[in-house]
Every structure is written in structure tokens, then in C-alpha cells.
Design an enzyme around this catalytic site. Structure first.
Site, mmCIF file in Angstrom:
data_model
loop_
_atom_site.group_PDB
_atom_site.id
_atom_site.type_symbol
_atom_site.label_atom_id
_atom_site.label_comp_id
_atom_site.label_asym_id
_atom_site.label_seq_id
_atom_site.Cartn_x
_atom_site.Cartn_y
_atom_site.Cartn_z
ATOM 1 N N GLY A 128 18.778 -9.047 4.804
ATOM 2 C CA GLY A 128 17.545 -9.061 5.615
ATOM 3 C C GLY A 128 17.855 -10.193 6.391
ATOM 4 N N ALA A 129 18.190 -12.165 6.082
ATOM 5 C CA ALA A 129 17.598 -12.582 6.909
ATOM 6 C C ALA A 129 18.616 -13.434 5.784
ATOM 7 C CB ALA A 129 16.507 -12.779 7.243
ATOM 8 N N MET A 130 18.893 -14.593 6.561
ATOM 9 C CA MET A 130 19.286 -16.512 5.819
ATOM 10 C C MET A 130 18.697 -17.209 6.033
ATOM 11 S SD MET A 130 21.305 -17.378 3.383
ATOM 12 C CE MET A 130 21.023 -19.345 3.254
ATOM 13 N N GLU A 131 17.750 -17.796 5.975
ATOM 14 C CA GLU A 131 17.044 -19.498 6.316
ATOM 15 C C GLU A 131 17.636 -20.617 6.618
ATOM 16 O OE1 GLU A 131 16.943 -17.840 2.849
ATOM 17 O OE2 GLU A 131 17.711 -19.383 1.702
ATOM 18 N N ASN A 132 19.063 -20.253 7.417
ATOM 19 C CA ASN A 132 19.770 -21.655 7.233
ATOM 20 C C ASN A 132 19.027 -22.540 7.582
ATOM 21 O OD1 ASN A 132 22.070 -19.867 6.392
ATOM 22 N ND2 ASN A 132 21.208 -19.255 8.758
ATOM 23 N N HIS A 140 10.963 -20.944 3.295
ATOM 24 C CA HIS A 140 11.573 -21.511 2.911
ATOM 25 C C HIS A 140 12.002 -22.697 3.489
ATOM 26 C CE1 HIS A 140 13.869 -18.375 0.009
ATOM 27 N NE2 HIS A 140 14.087 -17.945 0.721
ATOM 28 N N HIS A 199 9.087 -14.957 5.447
ATOM 29 C CA HIS A 199 9.306 -15.785 4.161
ATOM 30 C C HIS A 199 11.040 -16.129 4.733
ATOM 31 C CE1 HIS A 199 12.206 -14.460 0.273
ATOM 32 N NE2 HIS A 199 12.856 -14.815 0.775
ATOM 33 N N GLU A 200 11.787 -16.141 5.771
ATOM 34 C CA GLU A 200 12.769 -17.353 5.855
ATOM 35 C C GLU A 200 11.889 -18.989 6.229
ATOM 36 O OE1 GLU A 200 15.213 -15.970 5.110
ATOM 37 O OE2 GLU A 200 14.519 -14.138 4.654
ATOM 38 N N GLU A 209 13.322 -19.048 -4.717
ATOM 39 C CA GLU A 209 13.614 -17.134 -4.023
ATOM 40 C C GLU A 209 11.707 -16.640 -4.444
ATOM 41 O OE1 GLU A 209 14.370 -15.599 -1.641
ATOM 42 O OE2 GLU A 209 16.380 -16.997 -1.458
HETATM 43 N N1 B3K Z 1 18.188 -16.532 1.125
HETATM 44 C C1 B3K Z 1 18.639 -15.042 1.094
HETATM 45 C C2 B3K Z 1 19.545 -14.692 0.541
HETATM 46 C C3 B3K Z 1 21.122 -15.201 0.262
HETATM 47 C C4 B3K Z 1 21.837 -13.578 -0.093
HETATM 48 C C5 B3K Z 1 23.370 -14.417 -0.228
HETATM 49 N N2 B3K Z 1 23.942 -13.429 -0.872
HETATM 50 C C6 B3K Z 1 18.082 -14.908 1.457
HETATM 51 C C7 B3K Z 1 16.514 -14.981 2.068
HETATM 52 O O1 B3K Z 1 16.423 -14.655 0.244
HETATM 53 O O2 B3K Z 1 15.685 -15.188 2.489
HETATM 54 ZN ZN ZN Z 2 14.337 -15.748 0.403
#
Ligand code: B3K
Ligand code: ZN
Length: 864
Positions: free
Chosen positions: A262-266, A302, A298-299, A321
């Protein structure tokens, strides 16, 4: 020929603190499709007293040079996926130059070029595909990043704040970023592309202005307002409910088409799958709007639970998570319908999570053994993890829970910590003993609760005897601390005050032993008990409840969730009873009447009423059986749906006609559409003339929720009108691949015997692309999860289709392959013929040359 080496597992018990710290990381990227040069300058500090070597992780890298203080290093080895450097000084600046090939990287992990943009995905262990590094979450560094690229990529983005930019001598350009917050490599991000940008600002509670920027493919700006509004809502909610503010000056979100999840919280630079960002009323459904809001939240959440405080090692993944899912669920519940959000969360638990917990991939929310970390981004770590946090919230109450959060941040801001650290903060701040509760972190499997009730007419005492049984696949499990919420209803549906011997009793019972009795007195007549109210613990409940009692709960329980839960039990009972005795071929008049009352009076939340009128899904019903009776479940649910459709057809027509739809996304408009959709679903199965009129009207509206509800009703009811509607949709939306995913999903539901051939033909559709996870999931994922009859065909052709796909994906994108494998994991739960046919597909994979670690880990467990 030597046999391929077996992938190595990592164990939680083997954790060792790093022998070096990386205090600062400077990266320079010279972006080229086939040869991107990455120069890394690492400021190292030894953290142990021994002269141990520095061991760096790296995959698919070409090492160009390695030096310290300008002098080339010769004392090193590359062994497998590690670069081992001996005799480094206590402190030094290590320079590593490597080359990588983003264009040929189809795994969508590390740095990849797709859809015309460079993009990274580093969690969990993708950074090692970018440069040699201590690619583990407990090594935290500040980062300076310089990106050099052709000007056809005008936007060059990374984490933190932009500090410099300009032209290079050869006519290209560069941008330099600094991230002042220490972070592990998994939170690193780089994006380079040519995007449209929506800009906005948010003023934090303490008065700081934060710039918000949402980057999307050219031409998509009209689909961005919802995501940015969601972000602002999330920022405000986190300030109000958790007292947490954003910390950088800019928050960026980039939407890309090729993304594994879905997405990534960089940090400061979230990367999103475009389907989790882009929405307008014409192209996205109400459900899409809700998903976008929840993922954006959600992101964002994080940033504190994950980024400011991160995980010591990947076994602790649920630390960030589980907690962040809990937070996003609370966000959605506070700003929307708490009951509907709870229903959605519990559906996920009871279908996907319980089945994972009972199958070969069962693991505790804090796993102890992992081969491929990407395989552990599971419903167990995420959703059961969130349930574990929710149980702590129930045990502590909101106020103490928030004190626990404050203490957690006070103790651990800027650190990489463990789940134990989190529980300690909760327990220390509240004074609640969570020692036994911690078993939820180390025990897998779903506990079973057998509840017996007794009522003593002489003493007016009502008792609950609760037996806690270990799951059958984990017989050694010790008793858990389970918060067991109840409500007792009297004959008029009034809630009874809980007391015993003159003392008030809390409605949350602390179940801690294998067998426990809880008594309540001063009760006039035998009450109707609402047990495990709001699903207060992720358990399977066994109780002897009659149809009359369930109808009473459905009508009177104070918890809307529990009303829905009673409805589910009613249907489950009816389906089971028909499967065991075919003469019980119809739903009882009482059930039909209860549904009639719901649809006719339309009291309360209309979206909840829609839920109360739905038959439980195949997966929900399948969970009730040790060996899943596929054909019988399909047949009985079909019969029941037809009965409801026929007996209540007039009510559905009236209800449909009475509902107004102003086309907005207000809660009431969404609820209206949800109920209209439900009516259409049933009406499509009847001979009512209104059915076709309504379907045509909805299919031709400019609201995607209505359009899809018409198409889906027609497809599921096998109504011949489906063909015209589907072909019209294809020609109308071919230019928009995200919308076409909805069409692929509908195509996957086709139930004729040519379903498999249709899917194979769709592989050739101009919009289909095996390297895009969204397309693959829309078509084959929908088929294997929702087209039960065709996927589980007796001739095994459905399984073969999935097997063929997995072999193909293994080479293109192992992470996506591994996710798509899920339906095969429960092969042992089907009848002999089906389970053998599924096993055969697993065996094909096991025999495959070059099987990825991702698939290896699951296939091996499945076949064990
Ligand atoms: N932290 C990422 C998920 C990364 C998955 C790596 N295979 C998204 C999330 O849970 O917000
Ligand atoms: Zn997450």
C-alpha cells in the site's frame, strides 16, 4: 552439479548488538537507468572492544572502490551477500562506491525505475540492494543525500529538508537533502521523476507551519484533494488524541504505479501505491476513499510509532505495525463509524488471521524464526498485533494508555527498542501487571474459549464458567490474560447492572486461568448474555446460544458490533444446520422477519443495516469447518441469498427508491449508497422489473460506487446484462489503469466454465502487465480469493492457473509471488482431491530451479 544452498533462517534468540555504529551517512546518487553510481561515505564508530571485522550487507551490487581516508582498502572479502572488512580503526570515514541497475530491477525493492520514475523501497532489507551497509534497524544515522540526474526528472526527492540544488557541468542537475533525525536504512527514500504537485500547508498545534506536497503522475491533480485532506485530518487527530506533532518542515507523499504494497512511511517522504492515493467520485468507490484515508493516516502515524521510536530488530516488527494499525483503526473510528470499522477489523481477524494462525505459517506476533523478512508483514503481525495493543487499551483504559504512550516516548525517543520495552512503559505508567499478558507476544495460534452459563432461580445468581483451551496446533500454550467483555440483557432488552454480593462488577472480566467462574447476582430472570462484546480479545468463542437469544442480541445489544456478530452467528448456525441436514433447506421465518424489520424501518446507521443484511462470506463460513465443504457452502449460501432476495424483493425495491444519493462523500451519502448497493445485490437475483432499471441507472451514473455496485450485482447474479456493461466499462476506462483494475477484478468473478480461459485471454489485454502488482492482484488475486467455485474447480484447473502464475512471478517479483501463494497455504483443509491438486502445485514450486527465498520459506512450511 551442486545442490542450491538452502536459505538460512535468522533467530530472535541470536540477536547481538552491532559492533559498529554508523553516526552519519552521506550518499551521492548519479542516476542512470542501467548504471547508477552510488557513493557512500559512512562515519563509523566502533562499539565493541574486540577487533571484530565490519560486516556490511549487499545484494546485486558491483563494487567499484572501497577506501578509508582516501586510501584504498585491500583487507576485505565478499562472501555471499556480505562485505567483510578487517582491521578498521576505532573511528573512520569509509567510502564505498558501487553500481546498480535500476531499470532491470523488477523486484520493486531497492532502487528501481518503473513507470518513468526512479523510486526506492527499503523496508525491510532493500537498502542492501543500493549500497553496502549495516542494513539493520538498530543502526541509526543522520543522512545527507545528493541526487544527480538528467533534467527530464525535474523532481529529485529524499528524506528531510532540501538544502542545496543546482546544475552540474554536464547539463544535468542535482538536489541535496539533509535529514536531521537519525534513522535506520529501511526509512531511507529517493524518488526522481516528472510529477504534478499539489501543495498545501498545515499549522501544528504549537504553531509551526509544515509544507505538504503530494506528487502524482502528470494529469492526476484532480484526484489528489482527498489524500491531502486525509493527511491534514490525520495530523490534527494525532495532536488531539495522542498529543503528537509533526517534526520536520515538509511532509511529502509520492504516488507511484509500481509498488509491492500500500505505502511506505519513509521519514518525511512517504511513497504510496497510486491506488492508495488517487480518488475522485468518478473513478474511486466509497471504499477506496475510506482505504486512502486510513492508509494516509497509518503512514503518518508511523512518524512517531516506527520512525522516532523504531524496532531493535525485525522480530519486533509488531512494535511499530501492531501499534500503528491500532492507531489508524482508532483514527478511522473517531472520525467515522466505530461499529463499521470494528466489523471490518474483525472480519479480517476471523477469516485471514485465524486461518494463518491455524496453518503452516502460524507465528506469534513477535516471530522467533525468519528466512525472508518480507514474509512476515502478515495479518498476524499487523492485525493480531493491533488486537494485542487494543487489549492493553481495554485493560488500562484510555487515560492510563495515554500515560503509557507518553512514558514510551519519554524513555525511547530516538531509539530502536523491543516489544518488551513497550509493554514495560504501559505497565509502569498504569500500575497494571502485564506479566502474564506478555504471552500474547510469544504464543501463536488462536485461543478457544468455551463458555457455559447457569442461572440459579433461588439465589438470582447468574454464572459464567469460562474455559480457556490452547489452540489444537499449539497444545503447549499457557493460559493467556484475556479481557473478556460482556453485557447481560433482560427480557426487555435492557442492560443489567453487573454486581455481586453488593459490589459493582466491571463489564470486562479478567480471564487468566484455564477455567474460571464469574458470578453476578440480583438478577430477576435468566439474562441473555452478549459475550466477547466488541470482540474484546482475538479468540474463538464456543457457546450454546439459541436462535431466539441471537435475535434478541441482534435487536438490543448496546454494541452495534455485537448486534452484527449475533447476525453472523445466526447465519452460520443456519448454514451449518443445512449442511448437516439437507432437509433444513430454508432460513426460518423469524430470521427473514428480523431482516424485514431492518430493511423496512431503516433505523440507525444505514451502512450498518447493509452489513446486517449480508450473508457471511465464504471464508467466514469455511472457518467453521475442519475440512472445508466447498460445494456445500457455495450451494447453501446461494439458496439462502435467493430466499432473502425473493421474500424481501418488495422491501428492497421500496428501500432502493427511498434512498437519496447527493453524490457527495459525506457519511450519510456513503451509508445511503451502501444500502442501495445491498438492495441491488439482492434485486439482481430476482425477476423484478425494477432490477434492470436500477442496474442501468446505477451503471450509467458518474459515481464509481454506484457503477461498480451495478456491475458487481449483475456479474454475481449471472444476469445477461453483465456482458454489455462490462464491455462498455472497458471502452470507457481503458485510459485509466487503476479503474481498469476494478474491471479485471469483475472479470475474475466470471463463474462460467470458461472462466480460466477468460483470465488467460486477459493476460493479453493492453492494460495487463505481470510486472505490476496491482494488475496481478486485481485479476488473479480476485480470482483465487473470491471466485470460489472456479478457483476450487474439481479438475484442478484453477489451482494450475495460480501455479503457473507463481512460477512466472518467482522470477519477476518474489515478494508479490509470495503474497499470491496464500490460498495454497491452507491446502490441508480441503477434501482429498482438492488438497492433492493444490499440493501438486506446491510441489511444482518446490522443484523449481531458482526458487526465491520468499517462496521457499512458505512452500517448505506448507509441505512439511
Ligand atoms: N512499513 C511498510 C511495509 C513494508 C513492507 C515490506 N515488505 C508499510 C506500512 O506498514 O506502513
Ligand atoms: Zn505500517
Amino acid at each position: 552439479m551442486t545442490a542450491p544452498t538452502k536459505p538460512q533462517a535468522q533467530y530472535l534468540k541470536d540477536y547481538k548488538a552491532p559492533n559498529f555504529l554508523i553516526e552519519h551517512t552521506e550518499l551521492t546518487f548519479d542516476l542512470q537507468p542501467l548504471t547508477t553510481r552510488v557513493t557512500a561515505l559512512l562515519t563509523l564508530q566502533r562499539a565493541d572492544n574486540n577487533n571484530t571485522p565490519l560486516v556490511l550487507d549487499g545484494i546485486d551490487l558491483r563494487l567499484v572502490s572501497l577506501s578509508v581516508g582516501g586510501a584504498a582498502i585491500t583487507d576485505y572479502q565478499i562472501v555471499g551477500e556480505q562485505l567483510i572488512i578487517n582491521n578498521l580503526p576505532e573511528q573512520c570515514q569509509l567510502s564505498i562506491v558501487t553500481e546498480i541497475s535500476p531499470q532491470t530491477n523488477t523486484s520493486l525493492e531497492g532502487l528501481y525505475l518503473s513507470g518513468g520514475a526512479y523510486c526506492t523501497q527499503c523496508e525491510a532489507q532493500g537498502f542492501r540492494k543500493i549500497t553496502y551497509y549495516m542494513d539493520r534497524p538498530d543502526v541509526l544515522a543522520t543522512f545527507d543525500v545528493t541526487i544527480i540526474a538528467d533534467k527530464k526528472y525535474p523532481q529529485l526527492l529524499s528524506n528531510g529538508n532540501q538544502v542545496d540544488s543546482g546544475e552540474t557541468q554536464d547539463g544535468r542537475h542535482f538536489v541535496k537533502w539533509q535529514d536531521p533525525f537519525k534513522k535506520p536504512s529501511y526509512l531511507f527514500a529517493l524518488v526522481a521523476g516528472d510529477f504534478d504537485v499539489l501543495k498545501d500547508t498545515y499549522t501544528t498545534k504549537s504553531g509551526r507551519d509544515v509544507e505538504l506536497a503530494l506528487f502524482v503522475d502528470k494529469g492526476n491533480l484532480s484526484k489528489t484533494p482527498h489524500a491531502i485532506a486525509s493527511l491534514k485530518k490525520a495530523m490534527q487527530w494525532d495532536e488531539e488524541r495522542f498529543n503528537l506533532e509533526y517534526d520536520l518542515d515538509i511532509y511529502m507523499i509520492v504516488a507511484v504505479d509500481f509498488f509491492n504494497m500500500g505505502a511506505m512511511e519513509n521519514k518525511g517522504l512517504n511513497v504510496f501505491n497510486s491506488k492508495c492515493v488517487l480518488a475522485n467520485q468518478e473513478t474511486a468507490t466509497d471504499k477506496d476513499y475510506h482505504t486512502i484515508e486510513s492508509i494516509v493516516g497509518h503512514e503518518y502515524f508511523h512518524n512517531w510509532t516506527g520512525n522516532r521510536v523504531t524496532c531493535r530488530d525485525w522480530f519486533q516488527l509488531s512494535l511499530k505495525e501492531g501499534l500503528t494499525v491500532f492507531r489508524d483503526q482508532e483514527f478511522s473510528s473517531d472520525i467515522g463509524s466505530r461499529a463499521l470499522n470494528r466489523i471490518d477489523a474483525v472480519k479480517v481477524m476471523r477469516t485471514h488471521q485465524f486461518s494463518e494462525d491455524a496453518g503452516p505459517m502460524a507465528h506469534p506476533i513477535r516471530p522467533e524464526k525468519v528466512i525472508e523478512m518480507n514474509n512476515f508483514y502478515t495479518v498476524t503481525v499487523y492485525d493480531k498485533g493491533a488486537e494485542v495493543i487494543r487489549m492493553m487499551h481495554t485493560l488500562l483504559g484510555e487515560e492510563s494508555f495515554q500515560k503509557g504512550m507518553d512514558l514510551y516516548f519519554e524513555r525511547h525517543d530516538g531509539q530502536a527498542v523491543t516489544c518488551d520495552d513497550f509493554v514495560s512503559a504501559m505497565s509502569d505508567a498504569s500500575g497494571v501487571d502485564l506479566q502474564q499478558f506478555k504471552r500474547w507476544y510469544s504464543q501463536s495460534g488462536t485461543p478457544r474459549l468455551n463458555v457455559e452459563q447457569s442461572f440459579d432461580n433461588d439465589t438470582n445468581t447468574y454464572s459464567l464458567i469460562i474455559k480457556q483451551c490452547a489452540p489444537s496446533n499449539q497444545p503447549e500454550n499457557k493460559p493467556l490474560h484475556i479481557p473478556f467483555a460482556i453485557e447481560l440483557l433482560d427480557a426487555n432488552g435492557q442492560s443489567i447492572e453487573l454486581e455481586y454480593k453488593g459490589e459493582k462488577q466491571d463489564h470486562v472480566l479478567n480471564v487468566t486461568s484455564k477455567i474460571q467462574t464469574f458470578s453476578f447476582d440480583n438478577i430477576a430472570t435468566k439474562p441473555v448474555a452478549v459475550l466477547l462484546e466488541d470482540f474484546s480479545a482475538p479468540c474463538i468463542l464456543t457457546q450454546q446460544t439459541t436462535q431466539t437469544e441471537l435475535l434478541h442480541i441482534m435487536r438490543f445489544a448496546r454494541s452495534d458490533f455485537s448486534r452484527w456478530d449475533a447476525q453472523q452467528q445466526l447465519f452460520i448456525k443456519a448454514v451449518k444446520s443445512q449442511i448437516s441436514d439437507a432437509s433444513n433447506s430454508a432460513l426460518s421465518a423469524d430470521i427473514i422477519n428480523a431482516l424485514r424489520v431492518l430493511i423496512s424501518t431503516k433505523e440507525g446507521d444505514l451502512a450498518l443495516i447493509a452489513e446486517l443484511l449480508k450473508i457471511p462470506s465464504f471464508d467466514t463460513l469455511a472457518a467453521e469447518f475442519d475440512v472445508i465443504p466447498v460445494d456445500e457452502i457455495i450451494k447453501v449460501t446461494h439458496t439462502f441469498e435467493q430466499q432473502i432476495a425473493d421474500e424481501l424483493s418488495d422491501e428492497f425495491v421500496n428501500c432502493y427508491n427511498s434512498l437519496q444519493d447527493d453524490g457527495s462523500v459525506s457519511a450519510s451519502a456513503v451509508a445511503n449508497r451502501a444500502l442501495k448497493q445491498l438492495c441491488l445485490h439482492y434485486l439482481a437475483k430476482t425477476q423484478k422489473t425494477e432490477a434492470i432499471t436500477f442496474i442501468n441507472e446505477a451503471a450509467n451514473s458518474n459515481n464509481m460506487t454506484n457503477v461498480l455496485s451495478a456491475l458487481s450485482a449483475a456479474v454475481k447474479a449471472l444476469n445477461p446484462i453483465q456482458h454489455t456493461l462490462l464491455s462498455h466499462f472497458d471502452s470507457q476506462w481503458r485510459h485509466d489503469v487503476l479503474v481498469m483494475d476494478k474491471w479485471f477484478a469483475l472479470q475474475a468473478m466470471q463463474s462460467g466454465n470458461d472462466a480460466i480461459d477468460n483470465i488467460k485471454a486477459l493476460y493479453e489485454h493492453p492494460c495487463f502487465d505481470f510486472s505490476n502488482p496491482n494488475r496481478v492482484r486485481a485479476l488473479v488475486g480476485s480470482f483465487s480469493h473470491f471466485n470460489t467455485a472456479q478457483f476450487h474447480r474439481a479438475d484442478g484447473k484453477g489451482y494450475e492457473l495460480l501455479g503457473d502464475l507463481l512460477i512466472k512471478l518467482n522470477a519477476i517479483n518474489p515478494q508479490n509471488a509470495s503474497r499470491m501463494l496464500t490460498p495454497f497455504m491452507s491446502w490441508k483443509r480441503y477434501d482429498d482431491a482438492r488438497s492433492q491438486a493444490m499440493k501438486q502445485q506446491l510441489q511444482r514450486l518446490a522443484d523449481l530451479d531458482g526458487l526465491s527465498d520468499d517462496l521457499y520459506e512458505k512452500v517448505e512450511k506448507a509441505l512439511a
